[in-house]
Write a protein that holds these residues in place. Structure first.
Motif, PDB file in Angstrom:
ATOM      1  N   THR A 160      -8.345   4.562  -0.838  1.00 46.17           N
ATOM      2  CA  THR A 160      -7.239   5.521  -0.739  1.00 46.17           C
ATOM      3  C   THR A 160      -6.087   5.158  -1.675  1.00 46.17           C
ATOM      4  N   ASP A 161      -6.334   4.282  -2.620  1.00 44.63           N
ATOM      5  CA  ASP A 161      -5.325   3.862  -3.591  1.00 44.63           C
ATOM      6  C   ASP A 161      -5.222   4.917  -4.696  1.00 44.63           C
ATOM      7  N   ARG A 173     -15.396  11.453  -4.377  1.00 42.03           N
ATOM      8  CA  ARG A 173     -15.113  10.410  -3.410  1.00 42.03           C
ATOM      9  C   ARG A 173     -15.156   9.055  -4.097  1.00 42.03           C
ATOM     10  N   TYR A 174     -14.307   8.165  -3.622  1.00 43.11           N
ATOM     11  CA  TYR A 174     -14.173   6.820  -4.192  1.00 43.11           C
ATOM     12  C   TYR A 174     -14.444   5.806  -3.087  1.00 43.11           C
ATOM     13  N   ARG A 175     -15.373   4.883  -3.341  1.00 44.77           N
ATOM     14  CA  ARG A 175     -15.654   3.821  -2.382  1.00 44.77           C
ATOM     15  C   ARG A 175     -15.750   2.496  -3.117  1.00 44.77           C
ATOM     16  N   GLY A 176     -15.494   1.433  -2.386  1.00 44.55           N
ATOM     17  CA  GLY A 176     -15.609   0.104  -2.954  1.00 44.55           C
ATOM     18  C   GLY A 176     -16.534  -0.760  -2.118  1.00 44.55           C
ATOM     19  N   ALA A 222       0.852  -1.192   0.000  1.00 42.26           N
ATOM     20  CA  ALA A 222       0.000   0.000   0.000  1.00 42.26           C
ATOM     21  C   ALA A 222       0.884   1.236   0.000  1.00 42.26           C
ATOM     22  N   VAL A 223       0.538   2.187  -0.851  1.00 39.36           N
ATOM     23  CA  VAL A 223       1.170   3.514  -0.859  1.00 39.36           C
ATOM     24  C   VAL A 223       0.050   4.520  -1.058  1.00 39.36           C
ATOM     25  N   SER A 224      -0.356   5.173   0.018  1.00 37.73           N
ATOM     26  CA  SER A 224      -1.446   6.140  -0.043  1.00 37.73           C
ATOM     27  C   SER A 224      -0.921   7.531   0.296  1.00 37.73           C
ATOM     28  N   VAL A 225      -1.628   8.543  -0.196  1.00 37.99           N
ATOM     29  CA  VAL A 225      -1.274   9.925   0.104  1.00 37.99           C
ATOM     30  C   VAL A 225      -2.088  10.388   1.301  1.00 37.99           C
ATOM     31  N   LYS A 231     -12.014   1.954   8.293  1.00 33.99           N
ATOM     32  CA  LYS A 231     -11.407   0.938   7.431  1.00 33.99           C
ATOM     33  C   LYS A 231     -11.314   1.491   6.007  1.00 33.99           C
ATOM     34  N   PHE A 232     -10.211   1.182   5.326  1.00 37.79           N
ATOM     35  CA  PHE A 232      -9.972   1.714   3.991  1.00 37.79           C
ATOM     36  C   PHE A 232      -9.507   0.609   3.046  1.00 37.79           C
TER      37      PHE A 232
END
Length: 233
Positions: free
Chosen positions: A185-186, A168-171, A10-13, A223-224
């Motif tokens: 958060t990717d 916004r982005y959700r899965g 994981a690499v998130s900003v 949770k993300f």
């Protein structure tokens, strides 16, 4: 001091800085989650700066990089047991790339993704995406790599805390019979879906890094979906 080799998963900003996590990877050793953190930023922000994580080539690490990192000690976070403070005297070194088709060999298999299906486990727009921090008795594992059989990505525009209209982005997915809808958060997903209209998009079968972190302002842990990896047969 010996370095530790991680598979970056994981690499998130985070506030223009970076959150990185991975599994320790050496031959004939157990894969153990580690989250490199720093202490150079103010107000207890343990995110890492671009200078702290970049290679000699000035490139920022990507997911699936095999990276050698020097650590000083456990960061002793109140919730996240994996946090370890990096030694900024040493540059991170890329040593290869982990094949996406081998992610099946290092999967985690938790029964649930922390606390689910109870009061306080849904945010306004999510499903089983948070829980009260007081349900924890101390440090716990805060990272999983799981297999998702069917993921749907939801794109919306919503007002943030400052009144700004943000994408916004959700899965959403089902894992072990429990439904989840988590923020993504990717940054790779932001790049791939950033120009698309609001709506629902089928992402399909994938591996996912799930991260959990407390938000001190409201006493909840969130949770993300910190990273997504397309499934390969």
């Amino acid at each position: 001091m010996n370095s530790t080799r991680l598979i970056i998963l994981a690499v998130s900003v985070k506030r223009k800085n970076y959150c990185v996590a991975g599994k320790k990877w050496h031959q004939n050793q157990d894969e153990i989650w580690l989250r490199p953190v720093g202490n150079s930023l103010p107000d207890g922000n343990d995110a890492l700066t671009s200078r702290e994580i970049q290679y000699n080539s000035h490139r920022i690490p990507s997911t699936l990089d095999l990276v050698d990192i020097q650590f000083l000690r456990s960061a002793n976070h109140s919730v996240q047991s994996e946090n370890h403070l990096i030694d900024t005297a040493f540059k991170w070194e890329k040593k290869g790339t982990y094949p996406v088709e081998k992610l099946s060999e290092i999967l985690d298999t938790p029964a649930t993704l922390w606390f689910v299906n109870r009061e306080g486990t849904n945010s306004k727009m999510g499903i089983n995406d948070c829980f009260p921090t007081n349900l924890l008795n101390g440090q716990t594992n805060s990272l999983y790599l799981i297999l998702i059989n069917e993921l749907t990505i939801h794109l919306t525009h919503e007002e943030d805390f400052y009144g700004n209209n943000r994408k916004r982005y959700r899965g959403s997915f089902n894992y072990n019979g429990v439904n989840y809808k988590l923020s993504i958060t990717d940054p790779n997903i932001y790049s791939e879906y950033g120009q698309l209209q609001d709506g629902e998009y089928n992402y399909g079968k994938c591996y996912a890094t799930i991260s959990m972190a407390p938000l001190e302002d409201n006493g909840n842990c969130y949770k993300f979906l910190a990273a997504l990896f397309k499934f390969k047969v």
